[in-house]
Design an enzyme around this catalytic site. Structure first.
Site, short mmCIF file in Angstrom:
data_model
loop_
_atom_site.label_atom_id
_atom_site.label_comp_id
_atom_site.label_asym_id
_atom_site.label_seq_id
_atom_site.Cartn_x
_atom_site.Cartn_y
_atom_site.Cartn_z
N GLU A 183 -49.67 -51.82 -124.16
CA GLU A 183 -50.31 -50.76 -124.94
C GLU A 183 -49.76 -50.71 -126.37
O GLU A 183 -50.32 -50.07 -127.25
CB GLU A 183 -50.16 -49.39 -124.26
N SER A 233 -40.23 -56.61 -118.85
CA SER A 233 -38.82 -56.39 -118.57
C SER A 233 -38.55 -56.56 -117.07
O SER A 233 -39.45 -56.38 -116.24
CB SER A 233 -38.44 -54.96 -118.99
N CYS A 288 -38.02 -63.65 -125.01
CA CYS A 288 -37.27 -63.77 -123.76
C CYS A 288 -36.45 -65.06 -123.76
O CYS A 288 -35.63 -65.26 -122.89
CB CYS A 288 -38.21 -63.74 -122.56
N GLU A 382 -29.76 -56.85 -121.88
CA GLU A 382 -30.77 -57.41 -122.79
C GLU A 382 -30.99 -56.39 -123.91
O GLU A 382 -31.53 -55.30 -123.68
CB GLU A 382 -32.10 -57.66 -122.04
P1 NAD Z 1 -42.27 -53.79 -120.38
O1 NAD Z 1 -41.71 -54.17 -119.07
O2 NAD Z 1 -41.88 -52.48 -120.95
O3 NAD Z 1 -43.86 -53.80 -120.35
C1 NAD Z 1 -44.58 -54.88 -119.81
C2 NAD Z 1 -45.89 -54.36 -119.22
O4 NAD Z 1 -45.59 -53.44 -118.16
C3 NAD Z 1 -46.76 -53.62 -120.23
O5 NAD Z 1 -48.10 -54.03 -120.06
C4 NAD Z 1 -46.55 -52.15 -119.87
O6 NAD Z 1 -47.71 -51.37 -120.09
C5 NAD Z 1 -46.25 -52.19 -118.38
N1 NAD Z 1 -45.32 -51.12 -117.94
C6 NAD Z 1 -44.31 -50.57 -118.66
N2 NAD Z 1 -43.66 -49.66 -117.91
C7 NAD Z 1 -44.26 -49.63 -116.70
C8 NAD Z 1 -44.03 -48.91 -115.49
N3 NAD Z 1 -43.05 -48.01 -115.39
N4 NAD Z 1 -44.84 -49.15 -114.43
C9 NAD Z 1 -45.82 -50.06 -114.53
N5 NAD Z 1 -46.08 -50.77 -115.65
C10 NAD Z 1 -45.32 -50.57 -116.72
O7 NAD Z 1 -41.91 -54.98 -121.40
P2 NAD Z 1 -42.09 -55.01 -122.97
O8 NAD Z 1 -41.08 -54.10 -123.58
O9 NAD Z 1 -43.50 -54.87 -123.33
O10 NAD Z 1 -41.69 -56.54 -123.27
C11 NAD Z 1 -40.38 -56.97 -123.49
C12 NAD Z 1 -39.76 -57.50 -122.20
O11 NAD Z 1 -40.55 -58.58 -121.70
C13 NAD Z 1 -38.37 -58.08 -122.41
O12 NAD Z 1 -37.58 -57.68 -121.34
C14 NAD Z 1 -38.60 -59.57 -122.40
O13 NAD Z 1 -37.48 -60.34 -122.03
C15 NAD Z 1 -39.69 -59.68 -121.39
N6 NAD Z 1 -40.42 -60.93 -121.51
C16 NAD Z 1 -40.18 -61.88 -120.57
C17 NAD Z 1 -40.80 -63.10 -120.66
C18 NAD Z 1 -40.52 -64.16 -119.64
O14 NAD Z 1 -41.20 -65.17 -119.65
N7 NAD Z 1 -39.56 -64.00 -118.75
C19 NAD Z 1 -41.70 -63.36 -121.70
C20 NAD Z 1 -41.95 -62.35 -122.64
C21 NAD Z 1 -41.29 -61.13 -122.53
#
Ligand code: NAD
Length: 491
Positions: A183, A233, A288, A382
Site C-alpha cells: 500500500e 518482512s 533484502c 534488520e
Molecule cells: P511488510 O512485511 O511490512 O509488507 C509486505 C506486504 O505485507 C505488504 O503488501 C503489506 O501490505 C502486507 N502486510 C503488512 N503487514 C501485514 C499484516 N500484519 N498482515 C498481513 N499483511 C501485512 O514489508 P515491507 O516493509 O513492505 O518490505 C520490506 C521488507 O521486505 C524487508 O523486511 C525486506 O527484507 C523484505 N524483502 C524481502 C525480500 C526477499 O526476497 N527475501 C525481497 C524484498 C523485500
C-alpha cells in the site's frame, strides 16, 4: 538525482476483470512520495469483497487461459517484455516517484523483471514433457498443470521487480493471478496490468487489489485461491505462510534479512571499498540483499578507512534516494541513537539529513557504526536503511560463527583474493545466496532467487525452475498400448 514528485489526488483503482474500480466501502489509502512527502495519489482500501470479485473474474479467465498450450501463452509474454523494454524509462519514473529510489536503481529493477519475463518465455523449451518406457510397452509421462487462481503479496522496496518475480512464471504456467501490492507503492502494479492487457492477456487473468492487512487476510482465507507467493518482512511472512497453509494452500513467503560481508586481509582494498558501499547504500539500504554487517577479519582494518571515504561520496538527494517514510526514518535513526548510547562509535552519521528544496522528504545519509559486540541489536536486527555495522573477527571461522548465528539467511559475501578462502566461505555460510567479491549476489535468471533460515518460509525459491514447480502441480500418466502383432520394432 533529477526525480521530483508530482502532487496529485488521482485515484488509482483496483484492476479486476479488466476494469478499473475506483469505489471503496473502506475508504482510501493515500500514497506519498518519500522524495518530498507530497501526496501522489490514492488507492481504494480493498478487503474480502474485492478479493472475492477478483477471484470470480480470475476463475472465469482460468477456464480458457489455463488450457491454452504454453507456446500460445508465452506469445503474450513476448509482447509484454517488449512493452516493458520500450517504456522502461516511464515505468522507472513511476517506481522512483512512489519508492524514492534513483532513476538508475528503478531501471535496474525493471530490467530484472524483464529478465524473469524472458525466462518465462523460454518455458516451451523447458517444459517438454518427460516420457519414458518404464517396462515393455508401458510409458510413463509427467505433465505439469497450473494450480488455478493464485496470488502474490509484495513489499514496498521493489514495486516492479518483486511482482515480476511471480507474475510471468505464474501466468506462463497457466495460472490466473491476483496481485496485492504494498500500500506504500501501489501505483506501479496497475501499470503492469495495463501492459499485460496491451500485450493481449485476457481480462481477469491478471488482477490488482489494493489494501493492507484486510486484503492479505482475505487472500490467505479465500478457498478459491490455490497458492500464495509473499515477499516482505519475516514477521509478516510467517503470519502469511502459517495462515495460508492452515487453509490448505501452497505458500512460499520470503522474509527479511541481515546480510554479512566478510573482508579478508588479502582483499583488494579499492574493489572491496566501492563494492561494500554500493551494497550497503544502494536503494538507501532498503534491499533484502543489502550489506548490513561488515566483519573485518584479522589485519583488514586498513580497508575500513577507504570504506568510510567511499561512503562520504554517497549523499542523500544526490546519488541516493530517501527511505520510504517518516516512520522508517524515525525507526532507522533510533537504531543509530541506541547504538551510540550503547557505546558505539558512529564513524559516519546519517541522522538529520536534509535535502535543500526537499525538506519534507525522508532522507538518511550513509551511516557506519563501530565498536559494538555481535550481540548488539544494530548487528542483529534488520534495520532496513543505509546503516552498516562493523564487527571484527580474528579468523574466518570466527566470522563464519557470527554469520551462522544470524536467524536470517538471505545473502552473505566474502572479499578475498584467495580461492581457498572463497570456496570455504561459500560452503560454510548459512545463506541461500553467496557473493565472492560481489556485495549484492542476486542470482541472474535462470538461477533462482531465495534465501534460507528465517528469510524464507516454505520450500524452494521464487524464480527459475523452483518458481515453475511452485506454480504448478505435476501429473504422472502411465499408458499401455498392446500392439496387435507379436513383432517388436527390432524384428
Ligand atoms: P511488510 O512485511 O511490512 O509488507 C509486505 C506486504 O505485507 C505488504 O503488501 C503489506 O501490505 C502486507 N502486510 C503488512 N503487514 C501485514 C499484516 N500484519 N498482515 C498481513 N499483511 C501485512 O514489508 P515491507 O516493509 O513492505 O518490505 C520490506 C521488507 O521486505 C524487508 O523486511 C525486506 O527484507 C523484505 N524483502 C524481502 C525480500 C526477499 O526476497 N527475501 C525481497 C524484498 C523485500
Amino acid at each position: 538525482m533529477s526525480t521530483t514528485a508530482t502532487t496529485t489526488s488521482k485515484i488509482t483503482g483496483h484492476y479486476i476483470g479488466g476494469q478499473t474500480i475506483q469505489d471503496s466501502n473502506n475508504g482510501f489509502i493515500e500514497v506519498f512520495s518519500p522524495i518530498d512527502g507530497s501526496m501522489i495519489g490514492k488507492v481504494p482500501r480493498g478487503g474480502a469483497d474485492e478479493i472475492d470479485q477478483a477471484v470470480s473474474k480470475a476463475q472465469a479467465a482460468f477456464l480458457e487461459w489455463g488450457t491454452l498450450p504454453v507456446k500460445q501463452r508465452v506469445q503474450i509474454l513476448f509482447k509484454f517484455k517488449q512493452l516493458l523494454e520500450n517504456d522502461i524509462d516511464e515505468i522507472s519514473d513511476l517506481v522512483s516517484q512512489e519508492n524514492g529510489k534513483t532513476h538508475a536503481e528503478s531501471k535496474a529493477e525493471v530490467a530484472k523483471g524483464i529478465e524473469v519475463t524472458e525466462f518465462a518465455t523460454s518455458l516451451p523449451q523447458i517444459l517438454q514433457q518427460e516420457t519414458l518406457e518404464v517396462s515393455r510397452g508401458v510409458y510413463c509421462e509427467q505433465k505439469r498443470f497450473p494450480l488455478g487462481v493464485v496470488a502474490g503479496i509484495t513489499p514496498f522496496n521493489f514495486p516492479a521487480m518483486v511482482p515480476l518475480w511471480m507474475i510471468p512464471i505464474a501466468l506462463a504456467t497457466g495460472n490466473t493471478f491476483i496481485l496485492k501490492p504494498s500500500e506504500q507503492v501501489p501505483l506501479t502494479a496497475n501499470l503492469l496490468g495495463e501492459y499485460l492487457s496491451q500485450a493481449g492477456l485476457p481480462d481477469g487473468a491478471f488482477n490488482v487489489v489494493h489494501g493492507g492487512k484486510e486484503a492479505v487476510e482475505a487472500i490467505t482465507d479465500h478457498p478459491g485461491i490455490k497458492a500464495v507467493g509473499f515477499v516482505g518482512s519475516s514477521r509478516v511472512a510467517k503470519i502469511v505462510y502459517d495462515r495460508s497453509t492452515l487453509q490448505g494452500k501452497r505458500a512460499l513467503a520470503l522474509g527479511g534479512a541481515k546480510n554479512h560481508l566478510i573482508v579478508m586481509p588479502d582483499a583488494d582494498p579499492e574493489i572491496t571499498a566501492s563494492n561494500v558501499v554500493a551494497s550497503a547504500y544502494g536503494c538507501a539500504g532498503q534491499r533484502c540483499m543489502a550489506a548490513s554487517v561488515l566483519i573485518l577479519v584479522g589485519e583488514s582494518g586498513h580497508i575500513l578507512e577507504r570504506i568510510i571515504n567511499e561512503g562520504r561520496k554517497v549523499q542523500a538527494g544526490e546519488n541516493m534516494g530517501p527511505v520510504i517514510s517518516k516512520h522508517a526514518r524515525e525507526r532507522i535513526e533510533s537504531y543509530i541513537d541506541d547504538a551510540q548510547k550503547a557505546g558505539g562509535n558512529i564513524l559516519l552519521d546519517g541522522r538529520g539529513a536534509v535535502v535543500p528544496g526537499k525538506e519534507t522528504g525522508t532522507y538518511v545519509n550513509p551511516t557506519i557504526i563501530d565498536g559494538l559486540p555481535p550481540s548488539d541489536k544494530s548487528a542483529c536486527d534488520e534495520i532496513f536503511g543505509p546503516v552498516l555495522t562493523v564487527l571484527r573477527a580474528k579468523t574466518l571461522d570466527e566470522a563464519l560463527e557470527i554469520e551462522n548465528a544470524s536467524p536470517y539467511g538471505n545473502a552473505a559475501a566474502i572479499y578475498t583474493t584467495n580461492g581457498g578462502s572463497a570456496r570455504y566461505f561459500s560452503d560454510m555460510a548459512s545463506a541461500g545466496m553467496i557473493g565472492v567479491n560481489i556485495g549484492v549476489p542476486v542470482p541472474r535468471e535462470p538461477f533462482s532467487f531465495g534465501g534460507w533460515n528465517g528469510s524464507r518460509f516454505g520450500y524452494g525459491d521464487i524464480t527459475g525452475m523452483d518458481g515453475v514447480s511452485f506454480w504448478t502441480k505435476s501429473k504422472k500418466i502411465t499408458t499401455k498400448w498392446t500392439a496387435s502383432t507379436a513383432k517388436n520394432w527390432m524384428s
